[in-house]
Scaffold this active site. Sequence first.
Site, short mmCIF file in Angstrom:
data_model
loop_
_atom_site.label_atom_id
_atom_site.label_comp_id
_atom_site.label_asym_id
_atom_site.label_seq_id
_atom_site.Cartn_x
_atom_site.Cartn_y
_atom_site.Cartn_z
N GLN A 115 22.57 31.40 1.36
CA GLN A 115 23.34 30.80 2.20
C GLN A 115 22.86 31.08 3.85
O GLN A 115 23.39 31.79 3.82
CB GLN A 115 24.78 30.36 1.91
CG GLN A 115 25.31 29.46 3.38
CD GLN A 115 24.95 28.14 3.09
OE1 GLN A 115 25.19 27.69 1.82
NE2 GLN A 115 24.20 27.39 4.05
N PHE A 116 21.23 30.83 3.84
CA PHE A 116 21.25 31.25 5.28
C PHE A 116 21.57 31.10 6.42
O PHE A 116 21.55 31.82 7.36
CB PHE A 116 19.08 31.18 4.77
CG PHE A 116 18.51 30.16 5.40
CD1 PHE A 116 18.52 29.57 6.79
CD2 PHE A 116 18.72 29.38 3.86
CE1 PHE A 116 17.91 28.55 6.78
CE2 PHE A 116 18.27 27.72 4.77
CZ PHE A 116 17.93 27.69 6.24
N THR A 117 22.25 29.97 6.75
CA THR A 117 22.37 28.82 7.45
C THR A 117 23.70 29.69 7.58
O THR A 117 24.22 29.50 9.17
CB THR A 117 22.90 27.90 6.89
OG1 THR A 117 24.06 27.58 6.16
CG2 THR A 117 21.90 27.03 6.84
#
Length: 145
Positions: free
Chosen positions: A78-80
């Site tokens: 989950q890079f966000t």
Amino acid sequence: MKVLLQRCRNASVTVDGQVTGKIDLGYVLLVGITATDSEKEINYLVDKIAGLRLYEDDEGKMNHSIVEVGGSILSVSQFTLYADTRKGRRPSFIEAARPEIAKPLWELFNAKLRDKGFTVETGVFGAMMDVTLTNDGPVTIMLEA
């Protein structure tokens, strides 16, 4: 490295209409990685996740770990989690690691969880995913290393 942990009764992740991971009782882990993360951060978070006492005992106090209740893990890259929204209206993700760095670290994180004896199901790195869960509690905790 950041991990958003959600205690769940059940959870699944679907990519292109196919379920890629599914668990019952356990944790959904949304995993964010930066370019400066290493095995040191991974080891810290794996140990922390395994040892956290987030399940209630007979008196309703959080005294049991996921190990004690026999829970599983659903891990989703989950890079966000590294969104910077301080300026403007569009988030910047400059702190998030590039895929060529993040993917091997996420895979190492999952392998180390498996080495601890956990059943670890996953999403697909870099894919658009539908994550469904029944949040238990709700209990949601941000972990950082």
